[in-house]
Design an enzyme around this catalytic site. Structure first.
Site, mmCIF file in Angstrom:
data_model
loop_
_atom_site.group_PDB
_atom_site.id
_atom_site.type_symbol
_atom_site.label_atom_id
_atom_site.label_comp_id
_atom_site.label_asym_id
_atom_site.label_seq_id
_atom_site.Cartn_x
_atom_site.Cartn_y
_atom_site.Cartn_z
ATOM 1 N N HIS A 1 0.811 -1.219 0.000
ATOM 2 C CA HIS A 1 0.000 0.000 0.000
ATOM 3 C C HIS A 1 0.850 1.277 0.000
ATOM 4 C CE1 HIS A 1 -3.365 -2.690 0.712
ATOM 5 N NE2 HIS A 1 -2.724 -3.171 1.748
ATOM 6 N N ARG B 1 -2.306 17.981 1.472
ATOM 7 C CA ARG B 1 -0.924 18.472 1.422
ATOM 8 C C ARG B 1 -0.390 18.324 0.009
ATOM 9 N NH1 ARG B 1 1.354 13.584 0.674
ATOM 10 N NH2 ARG B 1 0.537 11.810 1.859
#
Length: 510
Positions: A235, A292
């Site tokens: 992941h 972000r």
């Protein structure tokens, strides 16, 4: 416009932000831990301040120390980069309370999108498509069993407070659910300090595609095209490209409109990324929002011609976006490789140490965002990302060829890197054909790996990999003179180099 910006980060992203500030005529301040005293971002900044010992909890995660440096240096803004405090709403609020501008979204937006369950509830109100499942943490195993029975197995358990594969479990049937839930909750608590776990339908062999958005503080929001991020290990993204090989103009417009709707529903400002899962029928579902700047932002910069860090700083300074959605034009193809200090031949065991020789690629269509230099000691205390190598060209095939050439030029001695892994990926027929999904890299690595292709369960494979990693580390310690521990390109599955090349590299190592 700001006169001085403090960069609350390290490594390649700190250097990237430094460059943007210098181009804009803005003075820079950086912070560093004890082991980063000689780091590249420290060498390049206008001012540098020590903030504590190597552990991030005692340095880069200390809000009080960073804000104290901002006050002492006279910085009027802080750019958090990615990681560390970049998605910490408490830090964004502390900056506001201290009268320092946080270059990113508001604490409200970060809180709203920081929890995956909170984000799902908000997107449900906004009519955004997301994977069927729960929008709150599971209260009990019984509730999980009822939901799983309703939506059908397999299902995925996910930590509400984090990512990176922590607190995530794939459940194939009802017998596995209770133990998987206990395990996921325990890992979520250890990793994020929050044991909340929710459940959603598992999409088998999905693609992971994300959409970059920008929003100013005057109500203008645009999307800047997608990035294909399906090549992952546990992941964690390894290689990204833009545009995605499967996204056509109509799908891109639809994804972009949904991404803008997500950002507006969160009252979002500055740069953000909306992540989607895409199934085999090319239907896409909202996954989460990263509040972000992303590691992979360079591929979007190359395919749009826009500088995202310049735009971030301008938005934070109160400027309007200098363009509208109709002005955004995508061009060419870009592929990014994340260069890590790790050994893919030894279960990706970290490889800290001194870089004794560094030969870096260049030439047409090649960009390097790097935080390393020859003679630098790579610390073992942080994420092992050293640099990002990006190939850009008019089409995907040419971008692959340029990146292959650049990887062939890249040479790092003294530590091991994952450069051979990228050479293997770029040579693979499925990658070249764009046949990608989140299981692609596991399948590629399984080729020739008797453990991975055996009938062992995932937990058994993980245990064997841990044993292999420990053995690899012991070997590196007991035999530091081994050639395999000294060359960054050892283990590359390629032809033996010519005598001329061997002689040239021997001269370079003198």
């Amino acid at each position: 416009m700001f006169k001085k910006i403090l960069i609350a980060n390290r490594g390649e992203i700190a250097v990237r932000i430094l460059r943007a500030c210098r181009e804009m005529g803005i003075a820079t301040v950086v912070v560093y831990s004890d082991v980063d005293r000689a780091a590249l971002h420290v060498r390049k900044a206008d001012e540098a301040y020590p903030i504590g010992p190597a552990p991030a909890a005692e340095s880069y995660l200390r809000m009080d120390k960073i804000l104290d440096v901002a006050k002492r240096s006279g910085a009027d803004a802080i750019h958090p980069g990615y990681g560390f405090l970049s998605e910490n709403a408490g830090f964004a609020q502390a900056c506001a309370d201290a009268g320092v501008k946080f270059i990113g979204p508001s604490p409200h937006s970060m809180n709203l999108m920081g929890s995956k369950t909170s984000a799902r509830r908000q997107m449900e109100k906004a009519g955004v498509p997301f994977v069927p499942g729960t929008s709150r943490g599971l209260a009990s195993a019984e509730e999980g069993e009822q939901v799983a029975e309703r939506i059908g197995y397999p299902v995925m358990l996910k930590a509400a407070a984090g990512g990176g594969g922590k607190g995530m479990r794939l459940v194939h049937g009802p017998r596995e659910l209770r133990s998987a839930l206990e395990s996921a909750r325990s890992e979520a608590q250890r990793s994020f300090g929050d044991s909340e776990v929710y459940l959603e339908k598992a999409i088998l062999n999905p693609r992971h595609i994300e959409m970059q958005v920008l929003a100013d503080e005057h109500g203008n929001t645009v999307w800047l095209g997608e990035r294909e991020c399906s090549i992952q290990r546990r992941h964690q993204k390894v290689l990204e490209e833009a545009p995605s090989p499967i996204v056509d103009p109509d799908m891109r417009r639809r994804m972009g409109k949904v991404a803008v709707r997500v950002a507006q529903a969160a009252e979002y400002t500055n740069a953000g990324t909306i992540e989607f899962l895409v199934d085999q029928q090319k239907d896409f579902y909202f996954l989460e929002m990263n509040t972000r700047l992303q590691v992979e932002h360079p591929v979007t910069e190359l395919t749009t011609g826009l500088d995202l860090v310049h735009l971030q700083i301008g938005i934070a300074a109160g400027e309007k976006l200098p363009f509208a959605q109709s002005d955004v034009a995508l061009r060419g193809h870009a592929i990014e490789c994340r260069i890590y200090a790790e050994d893919p031949d030894n279960n990706y065991f970290p490889s800290p140490g001194k870089i004794t020789v560094l030969l870096q690629p260049s030439g047409p269509g090649i960009r390097r965002d790097s935080g390393m230099y020859e003679g630098w000691n790579v610390p073992m205390d942080y994420d092992p990302l050293l640099a990002k190598l990006i190939g850009y060209a008019t089409d995907r095939q040419q971008a692959i060829m340029r990146l292959e050439r650049a990887l062939h030029e890249y040479f790092v001695a003294g530590i091991k890197t994952n450069i051979p892994l990228f050479q293997r990926i770029l040579e693979d027929a499925d990658f070249r054909a764009g046949k990608l999904d989140t299981g692609y890299l596991d399948r590629l690595l399984a080729k020739g790996n008797p453990v991975a292709v055996s009938n062992a369960s995932p937990s058994e494979i993980e245990e064997l990999e841990k044993i292999a990693a420990i053995a690899a580390g012991m070997f590196a310690v007991l035999d530091p003179a081994s050639p395999a521990s000294k060359t960054g390109n050892a283990g590359r599955p390629a032809a033996v180099p010519s005598n001329w090349k061997q002689k040239g590299r021997a001269e370079g190592l003198r």
